[in-house]
Motif scaffolding. Structure first.
Motif, PDB file in Angstrom:
ATOM      1  N   UNK A 247     -36.626 -14.884 -24.125  1.00 43.82           N
ATOM      2  CA  UNK A 247     -36.725 -13.557 -24.743  1.00 43.82           C
ATOM      3  C   UNK A 247     -37.975 -13.464 -25.611  1.00 43.82           C
ATOM      4  N   UNK A 248     -38.183 -14.488 -26.409  1.00 44.31           N
ATOM      5  CA  UNK A 248     -39.345 -14.489 -27.302  1.00 44.31           C
ATOM      6  C   UNK A 248     -40.627 -14.447 -26.477  1.00 44.31           C
ATOM      7  N   UNK A 249     -40.656 -15.254 -25.433  1.00 37.00           N
ATOM      8  CA  UNK A 249     -41.847 -15.287 -24.591  1.00 37.00           C
ATOM      9  C   UNK A 249     -42.115 -13.910 -23.983  1.00 37.00           C
ATOM     10  N   UNK A 250     -41.045 -13.184 -23.741  1.00 35.47           N
ATOM     11  CA  UNK A 250     -41.173 -11.852 -23.152  1.00 35.47           C
ATOM     12  C   UNK A 250     -41.905 -10.861 -24.042  1.00 35.47           C
ATOM     13  N   UNK A 251     -42.135 -11.242 -25.306  1.00 38.18           N
ATOM     14  CA  UNK A 251     -42.885 -10.356 -26.206  1.00 38.18           C
ATOM     15  C   UNK A 251     -44.359 -10.333 -25.849  1.00 38.18           C
ATOM     16  N   UNK A 252     -44.840 -11.346 -25.135  1.00 38.10           N
ATOM     17  CA  UNK A 252     -46.238 -11.323 -24.699  1.00 38.10           C
ATOM     18  C   UNK A 252     -46.281 -11.167 -23.182  1.00 38.10           C
ATOM     19  N   UNK A 253     -47.479 -10.969 -22.662  1.00 36.49           N
ATOM     20  CA  UNK A 253     -47.611 -10.750 -21.227  1.00 36.49           C
ATOM     21  C   UNK A 253     -47.174  -9.356 -20.834  1.00 36.49           C
ATOM     22  N   UNK A 254     -47.233  -8.434 -21.786  1.00 40.16           N
ATOM     23  CA  UNK A 254     -46.797  -7.067 -21.507  1.00 40.16           C
ATOM     24  C   UNK A 254     -47.994  -6.180 -21.190  1.00 40.16           C
ATOM     25  N   UNK A 255     -49.189  -6.715 -21.333  1.00 38.17           N
ATOM     26  CA  UNK A 255     -50.371  -5.914 -21.041  1.00 38.17           C
ATOM     27  C   UNK A 255     -51.173  -6.544 -19.919  1.00 38.17           C
ATOM     28  N   UNK A 256     -52.470  -6.254 -19.879  1.00 40.60           N
ATOM     29  CA  UNK A 256     -53.280  -6.750 -18.775  1.00 40.60           C
ATOM     30  C   UNK A 256     -53.911  -8.103 -19.084  1.00 40.60           C
ATOM     31  N   UNK A 257     -53.729  -8.597 -20.319  1.00 41.06           N
ATOM     32  CA  UNK A 257     -54.387  -9.842 -20.717  1.00 41.06           C
ATOM     33  C   UNK A 257     -53.574 -11.067 -20.331  1.00 41.06           C
ATOM     34  N   UNK A 258     -54.303 -12.127 -19.945  1.00 44.93           N
ATOM     35  CA  UNK A 258     -53.615 -13.403 -19.727  1.00 44.93           C
ATOM     36  C   UNK A 258     -52.929 -13.798 -21.037  1.00 44.93           C
TER      37      UNK A 258
ATOM     38  N   UNK B 152     -48.401  -6.013 -11.281  1.00 44.46           N
ATOM     39  CA  UNK B 152     -49.588  -6.255 -12.090  1.00 44.46           C
ATOM     40  C   UNK B 152     -49.372  -7.151 -13.286  1.00 44.46           C
ATOM     41  N   UNK B 153     -48.237  -7.822 -13.347  1.00 44.57           N
ATOM     42  CA  UNK B 153     -48.032  -8.726 -14.474  1.00 44.57           C
ATOM     43  C   UNK B 153     -48.550 -10.123 -14.118  1.00 44.57           C
ATOM     44  N   UNK B 154     -49.268 -10.747 -15.054  1.00 38.64           N
ATOM     45  CA  UNK B 154     -49.628 -12.156 -14.853  1.00 38.64           C
ATOM     46  C   UNK B 154     -48.621 -12.989 -15.616  1.00 38.64           C
ATOM     47  N   UNK B 155     -48.083 -14.026 -14.974  1.00 39.91           N
ATOM     48  CA  UNK B 155     -47.078 -14.837 -15.662  1.00 39.91           C
ATOM     49  C   UNK B 155     -47.646 -15.452 -16.940  1.00 39.91           C
ATOM     50  N   UNK B 156     -46.801 -15.572 -17.940  1.00 38.65           N
ATOM     51  CA  UNK B 156     -47.213 -16.165 -19.208  1.00 38.65           C
ATOM     52  C   UNK B 156     -47.357 -17.671 -19.028  1.00 38.65           C
ATOM     53  N   UNK B 157     -48.485 -18.198 -19.477  1.00 39.34           N
ATOM     54  CA  UNK B 157     -48.750 -19.626 -19.386  1.00 39.34           C
ATOM     55  C   UNK B 157     -48.034 -20.326 -20.550  1.00 39.34           C
ATOM     56  N   UNK B 158     -47.085 -21.192 -20.223  1.00 38.23           N
ATOM     57  CA  UNK B 158     -46.253 -21.789 -21.268  1.00 38.23           C
ATOM     58  C   UNK B 158     -46.501 -23.277 -21.409  1.00 38.23           C
ATOM     59  N   UNK B 159     -46.620 -23.768 -22.640  1.00 42.97           N
ATOM     60  CA  UNK B 159     -46.782 -25.217 -22.827  1.00 42.97           C
ATOM     61  C   UNK B 159     -45.996 -25.722 -24.011  1.00 42.97           C
ATOM     62  N   UNK B 160     -45.685 -27.012 -23.942  1.00 45.23           N
ATOM     63  CA  UNK B 160     -44.924 -27.672 -24.998  1.00 45.23           C
ATOM     64  C   UNK B 160     -45.832 -28.670 -25.699  1.00 45.23           C
ATOM     65  N   UNK B 161     -45.964 -28.560 -27.022  1.00 51.61           N
ATOM     66  CA  UNK B 161     -46.819 -29.512 -27.745  1.00 51.61           C
ATOM     67  C   UNK B 161     -46.091 -30.090 -28.958  1.00 51.61           C
TER      68      UNK B 161
END
Ligand code: ADP
Ligand code: MG
Length: 684
Positions: free
Chosen positions: A568-579, A442-451
């Motif tokens: 690791x830092x990115x892993x702090x988000x995407x822990x719930x049901x929200x995109x 049930x995890x949605x992958x975290x959408x990652x971008x570079x700006x």
């Protein structure tokens, strides 16, 4: 002067008085043997070029030439004298200038030939050279070869260190060969004496390569031997076997079903725990893969077998988080879970220690405070550490020693740094390995971008939008405050600017390592409870923090971080049901850097990222500044030398099969002992 030996103290060398002795000591150099084991960090190519005309411009070169006219000094202004002259060979001429070195006038005699080392600029008849190093042709001290460049410290000049190395070189024949001859033959390794001479004063680049290969091999080989011996020693220790193995009561009370990978890892650990020898297992799993519940399963088994468990976390924040999570996971079993950290009051700590000693706490979670003297257990039989790479092997040992009596506790080590398997097995050669290679459903992958920084205004809009949806945002900076190295975004200043100017209407808080533990805890609690919209921080939040409502992770100056750390830092988000989203900000135009960051945008597989990081940056990110408890390697780098690593591994296995205690390999045994000095006596 007495003849030098490997044991001669450096104070016997010319020019080493108390001050230099101290400076040398800072480099870890006390004896001639230390000096010989102090390797150059680089080399300068001062081999002679054929002629002036054959020398490339704008790079350091060495050539011989005749002084064509007397050098003359002219006074430019106070504190500035120029000494100029012309040197020639059959192919060209060079105008040489020295700044404030008028003594060279008498050192350079017209009509004589010298070797010069320096950079040529200007073409044709206008070739120039500034402040070259020189000596008479044929002297061969500072020119005419490959010259070592040593890491230095205040009070020790390159010239001195090199001259001491030249003296020490006479002791090279006394260095014992550690590698068995047949091994050297099959692996094509140069002899010790040759290698120690050539690493300092190579006759050719080829010789240098041979010397390096041999010395690197030796390091990796000894590392492997040591780790294997440690593992073997463990086999002789005893531990409480957890004979009751039934996990049903624990599993049935959990709010979720374990993934296959979690179940497999728990079973692997349980099988170890059943043995009367200490478990020593590394539990590896990507961020969010659910390692905690596997640890809880182990703690449950300890409890079911009448024993206590200690869990050590690297920070107070993590310890607090773990207590909360573990209380939730284990509450239904009746286990008593408690916290012990340095920031608790003396009275609280005392009360906790008493309960521990009385056996009224089944699982204690803490920081290094757990290692402090007065902490005693009633029956400690399992030690769990989180984020392995922050604890040294010796620290693990210190906690293990707390079990008292003959029996050693079982050890489970959790690491969220996905170390490539080959490397993990090598590095943690003394650990068995379980890998959770699957995320909970049930995890949605975290959408990652570079700006780039120029898009910051739009990003602020996006922050508002997320907060408007009820979500929360992390913003991570590489530095705490502006005292930190130039130009990096600093949490303190940037945080305040955001509070005042950008998001005056939002709840913005700041957290970093320089705050008091109490303050940090308060901020984290507020964030977890949803009382903060935007949390500006340093990497203190890197590990463990679990706030499922957070949906956006912004990393400023992302190029300052390693890929694995960013992951690791990115892993702090995407822990719930929200995109969820991760935005990396970087203005770095370096192609390599951008490629690195793009890797992160393209994949969420921590292991793939780790492999990439390893290729691009080397293992520094895993092992660099962090304590990993392994001996320091001087030459070998684990990533660059995978082939050599495997050869060394095979060789170590073969040698130990013949001679398990290295009884018949005295010099080798001595070298291994030396390498593992800080890990205690590995042969007992
Ligand atoms: P990490 O490996 O990063 O330490 P955690 O143990 O903190 O991961 O778990 C991450 C999150 O996933 C937690 O919120 C936890 O409750 C949840 N979780 C763990 N295992 C499962 C599972 N099998 N099914 C659903 N959720 C799970
Ligand atoms: Mg964790």
């Amino acid at each position: 002067m007495e003849p030098l030996t490997l044991h001669t103290p450096l104070t016997s060398l010319p020019g080493v008085g108390p001050a230099r002795e101290k400076a040398l000591d800072k480099l870890g150099l006390r004896t001639v043997a230390d000096l010989l084991a102090y390797f150059p960090r680089d080399y300068e190519d001062r081999t002679l070029r054929e002629s002036i005309a054959a020398c490339p411009l704008e790079e350091p070169v060495c050539f011989s030439a005749l002084v064509a006219e007397p050098f003359r000094t002219s006074y430019v202004r106070r504190g500035m004298e120029l000494t100029k002259g012309r040197i020639v060979d059959g192919t060209g001429q060079v105008e040489v200038t020295f700044f404030n070195q008028s003594y060279v006038r008498s050192a350079l005699t017209p009509g004589e030939t010298y070797c010069f080392y320096g950079k040529l600029t200007g073409a044709g008849r206008r070739r120039q050279m500034i402040n070259p190093v020189f000596e008479r042709e044929g002297e061969g001290r500072v020119t005419g070869g490959i010259v070592p460049v040593y890491p230095l410290t205040a009070g020790i000049t390159a010239k001195r260190l090199t001259s001491w190395q030249r003296l020490a070189a006479q002791c090279v024949p006394q260095i014992q060969e550690t590698l068995p001859e047949d091994l050297r033959r099959t692996c094509r390794l140069a002899p010790a004496a040759f290698s120690y001479r050539a690493i300092h004063f190579p006759q050719s680049w080829e010789d240098l390569a041979k010397a390096r290969r041999r010395l690197m091999f030796e390091e990796l080989f000894c590392l492997n031997l040591g780790l294997t011996l440690i593992r073997g020693r463990r086999g002789e220790q005893t531990a409480v076997p957890f004979l009751r193995q039934d996990l049903d009561a624990f599993l049935s009370g959990l709010p979720f079903t374990l993934t296959d990978a979690q179940l497999r890892s728990a079973r692997e650990a349980a099988a170890d725990l059943k043995q009367p020898v200490p478990m020593n297992r590394l539990l590896q799993g990507d961020v969010g893969s659910g390692k905690t519940v596997v640890a809880a399963a182990c703690a449950y088994l300890a409890w079911a077998n009448g024993c206590q468990t200690a869990l050590m976390a690297p920070t107070e924040l993590l310890a607090q988080q773990h207590v909360k999570t573990l209380s939730d996971l284990l509450g239904h079993t009746g286990m008593r879970v408690s916290l012990l950290t340095g920031s608790m009051t003396a009275a609280q700590k005392r009360a906790c220690r008493e309960k521990l000693a009385a056996g009224e706490i089944d699982l204690i979670v803490g920081t290094h405070a757990l290692l402090s003297e007065p902490v005693a257990f009633r029956r400690l039989a399992l030690v769990i550490t989180d984020e392995q790479h922050r604890f040294g092997v010796d620290q693990r040992a210190a906690l293990s020693a707390k079990s008292g009596g003959e029996e050693r506790p079982h050890v489970l080590v959790m690491s969220a740094t996905p170390i490539p398997r080959t490397l993990a097995l090598m590095i943690y050669g003394d650990l068995d390995l379980s890998v959770i290679d699957q995320l909970p459903p049930g995890r949605t992958p975290v959408d990652t971008m570079l700006i780039g920084g120029d898009k910051r205004q739009r990003l602020y809009g996006f922050v508002r939008k997320q907060v408007g949806l009820g979500r929360q945002v992390y913003l991570v900076c590489p530095a705490v405050d502006q005292e930190d190295p130039a130009g990096m975004k600093a949490a303190e200043q940037y945080g305040r600017q955001l509070q005042r100017e950008v998001f005056p209407d939002l709840r913005v808080a700041i957290v970093h390592g320089k705050l008091k533990a109490k303050e940090k805890q308060q901020v984290m609690e507020d964030f977890a409870a949803g009382r903060i919209d935007v949390l500006v921080s340093t990497t203190v939040i890197e590990v463990g923090v679990d706030v499922p409502n957070a949906s956006l992770m912004i990393v400023e100056d992302a190029d300052r971080f390693g890929l694995s750390q960013l992951h690791q830092l990115r892993g702090r988000v995407g822990r719930g049901k929200h995109q969820s989203y991760c935005v990396l900000i970087s203005d770095n135009r370096n192609e390599q850097t951008r490629k690195r960051l793009k890797t992160l945008c393209a994949t969420t597989d921590g292991f793939a990222i780790a492999e990439e990081d390893l290729k691009l940056r080397g293992p520094g990110d895993f092992f660099g500044a962090r304590q990993h408890g392994l001996p320091q390697l001087k030459l070998a780098s684990l990533e660059g030398d995978m082939r050599l690593l495997h050869e060394a591994q095979d060789a170590a296995r073969a040698v130990l099969a013949q001679d398990p205690d290295l009884q018949n390999h005295a010099p080798l045994r001595q070298r291994v002992e030396q390498l593992f000095r800080e890990n205690g006596d590995i042969f007992n």
